[in-house]
Enzyme design. Structure first.
Site, PDB file in Angstrom:
ATOM      1  N   HIS A   1       0.834  -1.206   0.000  1.00 55.73           N
ATOM      2  CA  HIS A   1       0.000   0.000   0.000  1.00 55.73           C
ATOM      3  C   HIS A   1       0.872   1.261   0.000  1.00 55.73           C
ATOM      4  O   HIS A   1       2.044   1.242   0.387  1.00 55.73           O
ATOM      5  CB  HIS A   1      -0.917   0.011   1.228  1.00 55.73           C
ATOM      6  CG  HIS A   1      -0.171   0.014   2.536  1.00 55.73           C
ATOM      7  ND1 HIS A   1       0.395   1.160   3.087  1.00 55.73           N
ATOM      8  CD2 HIS A   1       0.108  -0.988   3.399  1.00 55.73           C
ATOM      9  CE1 HIS A   1       0.984   0.868   4.225  1.00 55.73           C
ATOM     10  NE2 HIS A   1       0.833  -0.438   4.443  1.00 55.73           N
TER      11      HIS A   1
ATOM     12  N   GLU B   1      -2.418  -7.339   7.543  1.00 51.41           N
ATOM     13  CA  GLU B   1      -1.174  -7.096   8.265  1.00 51.41           C
ATOM     14  C   GLU B   1      -0.962  -8.144   9.353  1.00 51.41           C
ATOM     15  O   GLU B   1      -1.912  -8.810   9.794  1.00 51.41           O
ATOM     16  CB  GLU B   1      -1.228  -5.692   8.882  1.00 51.41           C
ATOM     17  CG  GLU B   1       0.008  -5.270   9.647  1.00 51.41           C
ATOM     18  CD  GLU B   1       1.254  -5.197   8.778  1.00 51.41           C
ATOM     19  OE1 GLU B   1       1.794  -6.285   8.472  1.00 51.41           O
ATOM     20  OE2 GLU B   1       1.682  -4.096   8.428  1.00 51.41           O
TER      21      GLU B   1
END
Length: 238
Positions: free
Chosen positions: A9, A88
């Site tokens: 990202h 994550e």
């Protein structure tokens, strides 16, 4: 054997604040991160993307949206899929803390030097081994699905997080998880892996601006060695 593009990202508000975001909700791209994602969308414009898969966290969803905002050579991009296994690492009690404080923790040294032994503290903490396993399982399953649906020359994207990409690359390189901290993965960088029946090939790592023409599917297939074999002496390139 499709080509997997691993995209981290863009830069987030937590990155600039020096905070370990983990699964904290409401962490978005900052202005620079949005610009990075838009630029990457333009870079990937020439590539026909058979699928996009993203972590459910906002910073990845926003990056994916920037990639899908740019049409490919055959028209609009496919609808992204969300897979929690690309989320994550679950940092447990470390989540939301400043990095400058975490470096003083005894566990920090193990995260750096012996990550395969690390489980993050607290009831929500995850081991880095478990994170790697779920992420590798996810990309391999999606890769097989893309191959079946779009053929072995397809290109697809997984938008995820730095530690996740480092762990997937370590697996693809045949490198022990204890060495994954040697791999750099910058915001909105591009890494490329091609899985075959016998081994993965790592084609690109931490690319933040290179030409993507080499990742285009070949117009015709003319192989002198099996697709699962490396070319002895090196190949001719794209």
């Amino acid at each position: 054997m499709p080509t997997l593009l691993l995209v981290r990202h863009g830069r987030s508000t937590a990155n600039t604040a020096g905070v370990l975001a983990g699964w904290t909700p409401g962490v978005h791209l900052d202005d620079h991160g949005r610009a990075q994602a838009a630029a990457l969308g333009q870079r990937l414009g020439p590539l026909p993307l058979a699928a996009l898969v993203t972590s459910p966290l906002e910073r990845c969803v926003e990056t994916t949206a920037a990639l899908t905002a740019v049409a490919g050579p055959s028209g609009p991009r496919p609808q992204p899929l969300v897979d929690e296994r690309l989320g994550e690492a679950r940092y447990g009690d470390w989540t939301g803390r400043e990095l400058r404080g975490l470096v003083k923790e005894p566990l920090w040294r193990a995260v750096q030097d012996h990550p395969s032994a690390v489980t993050f503290p607290g009831p929500e903490g995850e081991s880095l081994r478990a994170m790697q396993q779920r992420a590798v399982d996810a990309v391999r399953e999606h890769d097989a699905r893309v191959a079946q649906a779009a053929g072995e020359d397809a290109v697809w994207v997984a938008v995820t997080h730095g530690d996740v990409i480092k762990a997937v690359l370590a697996d693809a390189l045949g490198v022990h998880l204890d060495l994954f901290q040697r791999i750099g993965v910058d915001p909105c960088s591009l890494s490329a892996v091609r899985y075959t029946a016998t081994r993965p090939f790592v084609l690109r790592m931490n690319d933040t601006g290179g030409d993507v023409a080499a990742l285009l599917p070949p117009k015709r297939r003319r192989r002198r060695v099996p697709a699962t074999d490396a070319v002895v002496g090196g190949g001719t390139g794209a």
